[in-house]
Design a protein around this motif. Sequence first.
Motif, PDB file in Angstrom:
ATOM      1  N   VAL A   1     -16.052   3.435   2.566  1.00  0.00           N
ATOM      2  CA  VAL A   1     -16.955   4.518   2.186  1.00  0.00           C
ATOM      3  C   VAL A   1     -17.503   4.163   0.791  1.00  0.00           C
ATOM      4  CG1 VAL A   1     -17.061   7.012   1.753  1.00  0.00           C
ATOM      5  CG2 VAL A   1     -15.533   6.122   3.537  1.00  0.00           C
TER       6      VAL A   1
ATOM      7  N   ARG B   1      -0.149   1.565  16.403  1.00  0.00           N
ATOM      8  CA  ARG B   1      -0.454   2.880  15.820  1.00  0.00           C
ATOM      9  C   ARG B   1      -1.642   3.509  16.531  1.00  0.00           C
ATOM     10  NH1 ARG B   1      -1.600   3.080   9.435  1.00  0.00           N
ATOM     11  NH2 ARG B   1      -3.751   2.590   9.981  1.00  0.00           N
TER      12      ARG B   1
ATOM     13  N   PRO C   1      -4.568  -2.989   5.331  1.00  0.00           N
ATOM     14  CA  PRO C   1      -4.395  -1.974   6.373  1.00  0.00           C
ATOM     15  C   PRO C   1      -3.141  -2.278   7.201  1.00  0.00           C
ATOM     16  CG  PRO C   1      -6.687  -2.653   6.287  1.00  0.00           C
ATOM     17  CD  PRO C   1      -5.932  -3.557   5.340  1.00  0.00           C
TER      18      PRO C   1
ATOM     19  N   GLY D   1      -4.337   3.841  -1.044  1.00  0.00           N
ATOM     20  CA  GLY D   1      -5.666   3.590  -0.481  1.00  0.00           C
ATOM     21  C   GLY D   1      -6.770   3.701  -1.527  1.00  0.00           C
TER      22      GLY D   1
ATOM     23  N   LYS E   1       1.797   1.614   3.544  1.00  0.00           N
ATOM     24  CA  LYS E   1       1.654   2.414   2.330  1.00  0.00           C
ATOM     25  C   LYS E   1       1.983   3.880   2.595  1.00  0.00           C
ATOM     26  CE  LYS E   1      -2.732   1.165   1.783  1.00  0.00           C
ATOM     27  NZ  LYS E   1      -3.013   0.146   2.830  1.00  0.00           N
TER      28      LYS E   1
ATOM     29  N   ARG F   1      -6.790   7.289  15.890  1.00  0.00           N
ATOM     30  CA  ARG F   1      -7.780   6.807  14.917  1.00  0.00           C
ATOM     31  C   ARG F   1      -8.691   5.761  15.556  1.00  0.00           C
ATOM     32  NH1 ARG F   1      -5.014   5.341   9.222  1.00  0.00           N
ATOM     33  NH2 ARG F   1      -6.922   4.109   9.166  1.00  0.00           N
TER      34      ARG F   1
ATOM     35  N   GLN G   1     -13.904   0.917  -8.336  1.00  0.00           N
ATOM     36  CA  GLN G   1     -12.946   2.028  -8.243  1.00  0.00           C
ATOM     37  C   GLN G   1     -11.788   1.850  -9.243  1.00  0.00           C
ATOM     38  OE1 GLN G   1     -11.672   2.701  -4.168  1.00  0.00           O
ATOM     39  NE2 GLN G   1     -13.768   2.860  -3.412  1.00  0.00           N
TER      40      GLN G   1
ATOM     41  N   ASP H   1     -15.775   0.091   7.844  1.00  0.00           N
ATOM     42  CA  ASP H   1     -16.390  -0.201   6.539  1.00  0.00           C
ATOM     43  C   ASP H   1     -15.783   0.706   5.476  1.00  0.00           C
ATOM     44  OD1 ASP H   1     -18.141  -1.982   7.684  1.00  0.00           O
ATOM     45  OD2 ASP H   1     -19.835  -0.585   7.749  1.00  0.00           O
TER      46      ASP H   1
ATOM     47  N   MET I   1     -16.178   4.942   8.233  1.00  0.00           N
ATOM     48  CA  MET I   1     -14.793   4.690   8.645  1.00  0.00           C
ATOM     49  C   MET I   1     -14.695   4.215  10.085  1.00  0.00           C
ATOM     50  SD  MET I   1     -12.941   7.861   6.775  1.00  0.00           S
ATOM     51  CE  MET I   1     -11.282   7.599   7.402  1.00  0.00           C
TER      52      MET I   1
ATOM     53  N   THR J   1      -6.495   8.461   0.081  1.00  0.00           N
ATOM     54  CA  THR J   1      -7.925   8.675   0.312  1.00  0.00           C
ATOM     55  C   THR J   1      -8.219   8.704   1.819  1.00  0.00           C
ATOM     56  OG1 THR J   1      -8.127   6.338  -0.232  1.00  0.00           O
ATOM     57  CG2 THR J   1      -8.949   7.897  -1.856  1.00  0.00           C
TER      58      THR J   1
ATOM     59  N   ARG K   1      -9.864   0.558  -4.010  1.00  0.00           N
ATOM     60  CA  ARG K   1     -10.080  -0.507  -3.039  1.00  0.00           C
ATOM     61  C   ARG K   1     -11.208  -1.435  -3.451  1.00  0.00           C
ATOM     62  NH1 ARG K   1      -8.003   2.696   1.704  1.00  0.00           N
ATOM     63  NH2 ARG K   1      -7.445   1.170   3.258  1.00  0.00           N
TER      64      ARG K   1
ATOM     65  N   ARG L   1      -9.828  11.845   6.470  1.00  0.00           N
ATOM     66  CA  ARG L   1      -9.565  12.302   7.849  1.00  0.00           C
ATOM     67  C   ARG L   1      -9.482  13.828   7.919  1.00  0.00           C
ATOM     68  NH1 ARG L   1      -7.155   7.246   8.032  1.00  0.00           N
ATOM     69  NH2 ARG L   1      -5.277   7.975   7.017  1.00  0.00           N
TER      70      ARG L   1
ATOM     71  N   ARG M   1     -12.055  -4.363   8.933  1.00  0.00           N
ATOM     72  CA  ARG M   1     -11.291  -3.797   7.807  1.00  0.00           C
ATOM     73  C   ARG M   1     -10.638  -4.907   6.990  1.00  0.00           C
ATOM     74  NH1 ARG M   1      -7.937   0.110  11.316  1.00  0.00           N
ATOM     75  NH2 ARG M   1      -6.715   0.672   9.499  1.00  0.00           N
TER      76      ARG M   1
HETATM   77  P1  ADP Z   1      -5.659   1.697   6.253  1.00  0.00           P
HETATM   78  O1  ADP Z   1      -4.551   1.855   7.247  1.00  0.00           O
HETATM   79  O2  ADP Z   1      -6.770   0.860   6.757  1.00  0.00           O
HETATM   80  O3  ADP Z   1      -5.175   1.292   4.902  1.00  0.00           O
HETATM   81  P2  ADP Z   1      -6.628   4.316   5.287  1.00  0.00           P
HETATM   82  O4  ADP Z   1      -6.132   5.452   6.078  1.00  0.00           O
HETATM   83  O5  ADP Z   1      -6.123   4.133   3.899  1.00  0.00           O
HETATM   84  O6  ADP Z   1      -6.363   3.057   6.207  1.00  0.00           O
HETATM   85  O7  ADP Z   1      -8.232   4.333   5.232  1.00  0.00           O
HETATM   86  C1  ADP Z   1      -9.012   4.423   6.385  1.00  0.00           C
HETATM   87  C2  ADP Z   1     -10.498   4.243   6.057  1.00  0.00           C
HETATM   88  O8  ADP Z   1     -10.916   5.224   5.083  1.00  0.00           O
HETATM   89  C3  ADP Z   1     -10.888   2.908   5.415  1.00  0.00           C
HETATM   90  O9  ADP Z   1     -11.056   1.889   6.374  1.00  0.00           O
HETATM   91  C4  ADP Z   1     -12.195   3.303   4.716  1.00  0.00           C
HETATM   92  O10 ADP Z   1     -13.276   3.420   5.615  1.00  0.00           O
HETATM   93  C5  ADP Z   1     -11.905   4.694   4.198  1.00  0.00           C
HETATM   94  N1  ADP Z   1     -11.343   4.615   2.820  1.00  0.00           N
HETATM   95  C6  ADP Z   1     -10.081   4.958   2.462  1.00  0.00           C
HETATM   96  N2  ADP Z   1      -9.894   4.739   1.145  1.00  0.00           N
HETATM   97  C7  ADP Z   1     -11.069   4.249   0.660  1.00  0.00           C
HETATM   98  C8  ADP Z   1     -11.530   3.805  -0.615  1.00  0.00           C
HETATM   99  N3  ADP Z   1     -10.726   3.838  -1.680  1.00  0.00           N
HETATM  100  N4  ADP Z   1     -12.806   3.378  -0.730  1.00  0.00           N
HETATM  101  C9  ADP Z   1     -13.616   3.352   0.317  1.00  0.00           C
HETATM  102  N5  ADP Z   1     -13.256   3.727   1.556  1.00  0.00           N
HETATM  103  C10 ADP Z   1     -12.002   4.174   1.737  1.00  0.00           C
END
Ligand code: ADP
Length: 190
Positions: free
Chosen positions: A60, A128, A10, A86, A14, A134, A93, A58, A54, A32, A89, A37, A146
Amino acid sequence: MINIVLFGKPGAGKGTQAEFLKTKYNLTHLSTGDIFRFNIKNETDLGKLAKSYMDKGDLVPDEVTTKMLIEAVENNFDKDGFLFDGYPRTLSQSEALDAFLSKKETRLTATIALEADDKILIQRLLERGKTSGRPDDQDEEKIKNRYDEYNEKTAPLIEYYKKQGNFHAVNGMGSIEEITQRLTKVIDNL
Ligand code: ADP
Protein backbone atom coordinates in the motif's frame (compact mmCIF):
# COMPACT_ATOMS: atom_id res chain seq x y z
CA MET A 1 9.57 2.61 26.83
CA ILE A 2 10.68 -0.33 24.77
CA ASN A 3 9.82 -0.08 21.10
CA ILE A 4 10.49 -3.08 18.93
CA VAL A 5 10.18 -3.67 15.21
CA LEU A 6 9.48 -7.30 14.42
CA PHE A 7 10.92 -7.76 10.98
CA GLY A 8 10.72 -10.61 8.47
CA LYS A 9 9.43 -11.87 5.16
CA PRO A 10 5.78 -12.75 4.64
CA GLY A 11 5.07 -15.90 6.64
CA ALA A 12 8.07 -15.47 8.96
CA GLY A 13 5.82 -15.71 12.01
CA LYS A 14 5.72 -12.09 13.11
CA GLY A 15 2.04 -12.13 14.04
CA THR A 16 2.27 -15.43 15.92
CA GLN A 17 5.22 -14.30 18.01
CA ALA A 18 3.79 -10.84 18.57
CA GLU A 19 0.85 -12.42 20.41
CA PHE A 20 3.22 -13.76 23.11
CA LEU A 21 5.55 -10.81 23.25
CA LYS A 22 2.88 -8.15 23.65
CA THR A 23 1.59 -9.83 26.81
CA LYS A 24 4.98 -10.66 28.27
CA TYR A 25 6.35 -7.12 27.87
CA ASN A 26 3.07 -5.17 28.09
CA LEU A 27 3.41 -3.70 24.60
CA THR A 28 0.85 -2.35 22.15
CA HIS A 29 0.97 -4.66 19.13
CA LEU A 30 0.45 -2.72 15.91
CA SER A 31 0.13 -4.90 12.83
CA THR A 32 -0.39 -2.80 9.71
CA GLY A 33 -1.68 -5.90 7.88
CA ASP A 34 -4.28 -6.47 10.63
CA ILE A 35 -5.34 -2.81 10.65
CA PHE A 36 -5.77 -2.89 6.88
CA ARG A 37 -7.76 -6.13 7.03
CA PHE A 38 -9.99 -4.64 9.76
CA ASN A 39 -10.69 -1.68 7.47
CA ILE A 40 -11.41 -3.96 4.52
CA LYS A 41 -13.88 -5.97 6.61
CA ASN A 42 -15.65 -2.79 7.67
CA GLU A 43 -15.59 -1.41 4.13
CA THR A 44 -14.05 1.92 5.12
CA ASP A 45 -12.51 4.24 2.50
CA LEU A 46 -9.07 3.23 3.74
CA GLY A 47 -10.04 -0.43 3.41
CA LYS A 48 -11.25 0.00 -0.16
CA LEU A 49 -8.04 1.74 -1.13
CA ALA A 50 -5.78 -0.77 0.63
CA LYS A 51 -7.61 -3.76 -0.82
CA SER A 52 -6.76 -2.82 -4.39
CA TYR A 53 -3.05 -3.13 -3.52
CA MET A 54 -3.15 -5.96 -1.01
CA ASP A 55 -5.10 -8.37 -3.18
CA LYS A 56 -2.32 -8.22 -5.75
CA GLY A 57 0.40 -8.59 -3.13
CA ASP A 58 1.61 -5.01 -3.72
CA LEU A 59 2.53 -2.67 -0.89
CA VAL A 60 0.00 0.00 0.00
CA PRO A 61 1.47 3.48 -0.75
CA ASP A 62 3.75 4.89 1.97
CA GLU A 63 1.73 8.02 2.64
CA VAL A 64 -1.43 6.06 3.38
CA THR A 65 0.31 3.48 5.54
CA THR A 66 2.37 5.97 7.53
CA LYS A 67 -0.61 8.19 8.27
CA MET A 68 -2.55 5.17 9.52
CA LEU A 69 0.34 3.90 11.65
CA ILE A 70 0.99 7.27 13.27
CA GLU A 71 -2.67 7.60 14.18
CA ALA A 72 -2.59 4.16 15.76
CA VAL A 73 0.50 5.05 17.81
CA GLU A 74 -1.01 8.37 18.94
CA ASN A 75 -4.09 6.55 20.22
CA ASN A 76 -2.17 3.92 22.19
CA PHE A 77 0.35 5.55 24.47
CA ASP A 78 -0.86 3.67 27.54
CA LYS A 79 1.47 0.63 27.59
CA ASP A 80 5.20 0.16 28.16
CA GLY A 81 5.97 0.49 24.47
CA PHE A 82 5.14 -0.68 20.96
CA LEU A 83 5.62 -3.83 18.99
CA PHE A 84 5.58 -2.90 15.30
CA ASP A 85 4.65 -5.80 13.05
CA GLY A 86 4.67 -5.22 9.29
CA TYR A 87 5.84 -1.63 9.61
CA PRO A 88 8.18 -0.23 8.37
CA ARG A 89 8.41 -1.98 5.01
CA THR A 90 10.18 0.72 2.99
CA LEU A 91 13.03 3.14 3.68
CA SER A 92 10.65 6.07 3.58
CA GLN A 93 8.53 4.35 6.27
CA SER A 94 11.62 3.73 8.47
CA GLU A 95 12.60 7.36 8.23
CA ALA A 96 9.05 8.48 8.99
CA LEU A 97 8.92 6.22 12.05
CA ASP A 98 12.27 7.46 13.37
CA ALA A 99 11.25 11.08 12.89
CA PHE A 100 7.89 10.54 14.57
CA LEU A 101 9.31 8.66 17.57
CA SER A 102 11.97 11.30 18.05
CA LYS A 103 9.26 13.99 18.09
CA LYS A 104 7.64 11.94 20.84
CA GLU A 105 11.00 11.90 22.68
CA THR A 106 11.40 8.17 22.32
CA ARG A 107 13.13 5.84 19.85
CA LEU A 108 13.30 2.29 18.55
CA THR A 109 14.95 0.01 21.06
CA ALA A 110 15.56 -2.81 18.61
CA THR A 111 14.71 -4.29 15.24
CA ILE A 112 14.45 -8.06 15.46
CA ALA A 113 14.39 -10.08 12.25
CA LEU A 114 12.83 -13.53 12.12
CA GLU A 115 14.75 -15.49 9.51
CA ALA A 116 13.63 -18.58 7.60
CA ASP A 117 14.16 -20.24 4.22
CA ASP A 118 11.91 -19.07 1.38
CA LYS A 119 10.78 -22.62 0.65
CA ILE A 120 9.47 -23.10 4.20
CA LEU A 121 7.85 -19.67 4.19
CA ILE A 122 5.95 -20.20 0.94
CA GLN A 123 4.71 -23.55 2.24
CA ARG A 124 3.50 -21.85 5.46
CA LEU A 125 1.63 -19.17 3.49
CA LEU A 126 -0.10 -21.67 1.23
CA GLU A 127 -1.14 -23.66 4.33
CA ARG A 128 -2.40 -20.47 6.01
CA GLY A 129 -4.29 -19.58 2.83
CA LYS A 130 -6.43 -22.69 3.21
CA THR A 131 -7.97 -21.33 6.42
CA SER A 132 -7.20 -17.59 6.60
CA GLY A 133 -9.42 -16.62 3.69
CA ARG A 134 -6.72 -14.11 2.72
CA PRO A 135 -6.69 -13.67 -1.09
CA ASP A 136 -2.97 -12.82 -0.96
CA ASP A 137 -2.15 -16.22 0.63
CA GLN A 138 -3.98 -18.39 -1.85
CA ASP A 139 -2.13 -17.95 -5.07
CA GLU A 140 1.52 -18.64 -5.72
CA GLU A 141 1.81 -15.69 -8.14
CA LYS A 142 0.61 -13.23 -5.49
CA ILE A 143 2.92 -14.74 -2.92
CA LYS A 144 5.79 -14.42 -5.37
CA ASN A 145 4.88 -10.78 -5.89
CA ARG A 146 4.97 -10.18 -2.12
CA TYR A 147 8.48 -11.65 -2.04
CA ASP A 148 9.55 -9.43 -4.94
CA GLU A 149 8.18 -6.43 -3.06
CA TYR A 150 10.06 -7.57 0.05
CA ASN A 151 13.36 -8.07 -1.75
CA GLU A 152 13.15 -4.78 -3.60
CA LYS A 153 11.68 -2.45 -0.97
CA THR A 154 11.97 -4.03 2.48
CA ALA A 155 15.29 -5.93 2.48
CA PRO A 156 17.32 -2.66 2.27
CA LEU A 157 16.02 -1.79 5.74
CA ILE A 158 18.35 -4.41 7.22
CA GLU A 159 21.35 -2.23 6.34
CA TYR A 160 19.56 0.87 7.61
CA TYR A 161 19.00 -0.72 11.04
CA LYS A 162 22.42 -2.38 11.14
CA LYS A 163 23.94 1.08 10.74
CA GLN A 164 21.86 2.26 13.70
CA GLY A 165 23.36 -0.59 15.72
CA ASN A 166 20.06 -2.01 16.91
CA PHE A 167 19.53 -4.91 14.49
CA HIS A 168 19.20 -8.49 15.79
CA ALA A 169 18.61 -11.61 13.71
CA VAL A 170 16.78 -14.59 15.18
CA ASN A 171 16.38 -18.04 13.66
CA GLY A 172 12.69 -18.30 12.79
CA MET A 173 12.71 -22.03 12.10
CA GLY A 174 11.69 -24.49 14.79
CA SER A 175 8.71 -24.77 17.10
CA ILE A 176 6.72 -21.66 18.05
CA GLU A 177 7.94 -22.03 21.66
CA GLU A 178 11.59 -22.34 20.63
CA ILE A 179 11.34 -19.17 18.58
CA THR A 180 9.58 -17.31 21.39
CA GLN A 181 12.46 -18.29 23.70
CA ARG A 182 15.03 -16.97 21.23
CA LEU A 183 13.17 -13.67 20.94
CA THR A 184 12.76 -13.35 24.70
CA LYS A 185 16.50 -13.86 25.16
CA VAL A 186 17.24 -10.99 22.77
CA ILE A 187 14.69 -8.65 24.39
CA ASP A 188 15.81 -9.46 27.94
CA ASN A 189 19.36 -8.50 26.96
CA LEU A 190 18.46 -5.14 25.39
P1 ADP B 1 2.58 -10.72 5.52
O1 ADP B 1 2.16 -12.07 6.02
O2 ADP B 1 2.74 -10.68 4.05
O3 ADP B 1 3.74 -10.16 6.26
P2 ADP B 1 0.76 -8.60 6.47
O4 ADP B 1 -0.48 -9.11 7.06
O5 ADP B 1 1.77 -7.95 7.35
O6 ADP B 1 1.34 -9.83 5.67
O7 ADP B 1 0.42 -7.58 5.27
C1 ADP B 1 -0.45 -7.91 4.23
C2 ADP B 1 -0.45 -6.83 3.15
O8 ADP B 1 -0.81 -5.55 3.72
C3 ADP B 1 0.90 -6.55 2.48
O9 ADP B 1 1.17 -7.47 1.44
C4 ADP B 1 0.67 -5.12 1.97
O10 ADP B 1 -0.15 -5.08 0.82
C5 ADP B 1 -0.12 -4.48 3.09
N1 ADP B 1 0.81 -3.84 4.06
C6 ADP B 1 1.00 -4.24 5.34
N2 ADP B 1 1.93 -3.46 5.94
C7 ADP B 1 2.33 -2.55 5.01
C8 ADP B 1 3.28 -1.49 4.98
N3 ADP B 1 4.01 -1.19 6.06
N4 ADP B 1 3.41 -0.76 3.85
C9 ADP B 1 2.69 -1.04 2.77
N5 ADP B 1 1.80 -2.04 2.70
C10 ADP B 1 1.61 -2.79 3.80
